[in-house]
Structure formats: structure tokens, C-alpha cells
Enzyme design. Structure first.
Site, PDB file in Angstrom:
ATOM      1  N   HIS A  79      -4.098   1.255   7.950  1.00 37.53           N
ATOM      2  CA  HIS A  79      -2.492   1.990   7.836  1.00 37.53           C
ATOM      3  C   HIS A  79      -2.639   2.985   6.838  1.00 37.53           C
ATOM      4  O   HIS A  79      -2.397   4.301   7.255  1.00 37.53           O
ATOM      5  CB  HIS A  79      -1.607   0.858   7.424  1.00 37.53           C
ATOM      6  N   GLU A  80      -3.231   2.808   5.497  1.00 30.97           N
ATOM      7  CA  GLU A  80      -3.107   3.881   4.524  1.00 30.97           C
ATOM      8  C   GLU A  80      -3.992   5.259   4.859  1.00 30.97           C
ATOM      9  O   GLU A  80      -3.636   6.370   4.689  1.00 30.97           O
ATOM     10  CB  GLU A  80      -3.455   3.379   3.134  1.00 30.97           C
ATOM     11  N   GLN A  92       3.097   9.951   1.050  1.00 27.56           N
ATOM     12  CA  GLN A  92       4.267   9.353   1.237  1.00 27.56           C
ATOM     13  C   GLN A  92       5.142   9.665   0.058  1.00 27.56           C
ATOM     14  O   GLN A  92       6.245   9.363  -0.024  1.00 27.56           O
ATOM     15  CB  GLN A  92       4.169   7.615   1.232  1.00 27.56           C
ATOM     16  N   GLY A 150       0.911  -1.267  -0.101  1.00 25.37           N
ATOM     17  CA  GLY A 150      -0.137  -0.060  -0.001  1.00 25.37           C
ATOM     18  C   GLY A 150       0.693   1.345   0.010  1.00 25.37           C
ATOM     19  O   GLY A 150       2.006   1.209   0.471  1.00 25.37           O
ATOM     20  N   HIS A 203      -2.463   7.477   7.183  1.00 22.69           N
ATOM     21  CA  HIS A 203      -1.251   8.115   6.548  1.00 22.69           C
ATOM     22  C   HIS A 203      -2.038   9.570   6.239  1.00 22.69           C
ATOM     23  O   HIS A 203      -1.468  10.811   6.083  1.00 22.69           O
ATOM     24  CB  HIS A 203      -0.966   7.583   5.396  1.00 22.69           C
ATOM     25  N   CYS A 238       6.037   0.013   7.348  1.00 18.95           N
ATOM     26  CA  CYS A 238       5.710   1.227   6.451  1.00 18.95           C
ATOM     27  C   CYS A 238       6.886   1.582   5.711  1.00 18.95           C
ATOM     28  O   CYS A 238       7.818   1.569   5.963  1.00 18.95           O
ATOM     29  CB  CYS A 238       5.469   2.161   7.223  1.00 18.95           C
ATOM     30  N   LEU A 239       6.691   1.616   4.275  1.00 20.30           N
ATOM     31  CA  LEU A 239       7.656   2.172   3.492  1.00 20.30           C
ATOM     32  C   LEU A 239       8.257   3.371   3.781  1.00 20.30           C
ATOM     33  O   LEU A 239       9.563   3.538   3.277  1.00 20.30           O
ATOM     34  CB  LEU A 239       6.907   2.244   1.949  1.00 20.30           C
TER      35      LEU A 239
HETATM   36 ZN    ZN Z   1       2.833   3.511   5.567  1.00 20.18          ZN
END
Ligand code: ZN
Length: 164
Positions: A132-133, A50, A45, A136, A90-91
Site C-alpha cells: 500500500h505504501e 501523504q 503506515g 503511494h 488509507c489515512l
Molecule cells: Zn494510504
């Protein structure tokens, strides 16, 4: 086009993102670039902040049979049920992961890239991914959802990682 993924410490990750007012070519291009960036980074995701764009949109592909990849614009979580703890990363915070409690099953609503309403009933990895997304888009990171002690440990790890 593969975009730069912003990492922890970048103020854009703490912004409350603005709703998308019009799904135009620019938004569709961004979503396509975000999908490419997500696959390149081997993530499941990716949310617009991000990649430095503080608008309410994320892409996902949990790579599970029967669950199609997608894009959700202006998402809302309208129902939540149960609670489940699983490891999460998380990226934008590479190298760190921790057990995070999330709702077990959710109903999310938003718009697709065609502007049509979308409703997703999710549990398991897709439920976790959407929560999670969506976080963000409100400037919330998984670090904010662990105990103060665990957060302290994770932040120390992050600082060490950044230094080395
Ligand atoms: Zn994340």
C-alpha cells in the site's frame, strides 16, 4: 512535529515520487515527523507524499509482536507471491475502506535511515502495508485497485462525506 495529512483530491497524492538521493538530516527529520504523524492518526503506515513531500520514503508500524517499526527509503518490491483479499483503508481517504487484492507475501528492498540496504520478507499485515505504501510513491491509491463499480460507490461516498 505532527504534519498535515493530505487527503484525496490533493494532486501530490498522484505524483510519481522522486528517489531520495541523499539521506541527510532533513530526510531523517521528515521521517521522524512522519512517524509522529502516523501514531497521532492511529495509522500503521504513512508515505512521504501523504504529508506533501513527493519523495520515495515511507514509515510503518503494524503493531504486531515480533515486527519492528521501520522506515524504508527508495523501496522496491523484488518478489511477490500468492494473492489475498483483505479490507484496506488509507489515512488520506478517511472514512472509506474496501476489500483489496494484494500479493500474499513479498520481499522488499530499500535503504534504512543509516543508508544501509534493508531487505524485508513479509506476509500478512506487513506485506499489505508495504504494498500500500509503495503504491503511494507511484501515485496509486487503494481506490485504484478495486473494481470500477466499487470505485464508483466509494467515490460517491467520498463526495457525500465531503459535502456533509
Ligand atoms: Zn494510504
Amino acid at each position: 512535529m505532527i504534519l498535515d495529512i493530505r487527503t484525496f483530491g490533493d494532486p501530490v497524492l498522484r505524483e510519481k515520487c522522486a528517489p531520495v538521493t541523499e539521506i541527510d538530516d532533513e530526510v531523517r527529520r521528515l521521517a521522524a515527523d512522519m512517524q509522529e504523524t502516523m501514531y497521532d492518526a492511529d495509522g500503521i503506515g504513512l508515505a512521504a507524499p501523504q504529508v506533501g513531500v513527493p519523495i520515495r520514503l515511507f514509515v510503518y508500524d503494524v503493531r504486531q509482536e515480533g515486527i519492528s517499526p521501520g522506515v524504508l527509503v527508495n523501496p522496491e518490491i523484488v518478489e511477490e507471491e500468492g494473492a489475498v483479499k483483505e479490507e484496506e483503508g488509507c489515512l488520506s481517504i478517511p472514512g472509506l475502506s474496501e476489500t483489496v487484492e494484494r500479493s500474499e507475501s513479498i520481499v522488499a528492498r530499500g535503504l534504512g535511515l543509516d543508508g544501509e540496504p534493508v531487505e524485508i520478507r513479509a506476509d500478512g499485515i506487513l506485506s499489505r502495508c508495504i504494498q500500500h505504501e509503495k503504491d503511494h510513491l507511484d501515485g496509486i491509491l487503494f481506490l485504484d485497485r478495486v473494481s470500477p463499480l466499487k470505485r464508483k460507490i466509494l467515490l460517491a461516498k467520498w463526495r457525500k462525506q465531503e459535502r456533509d
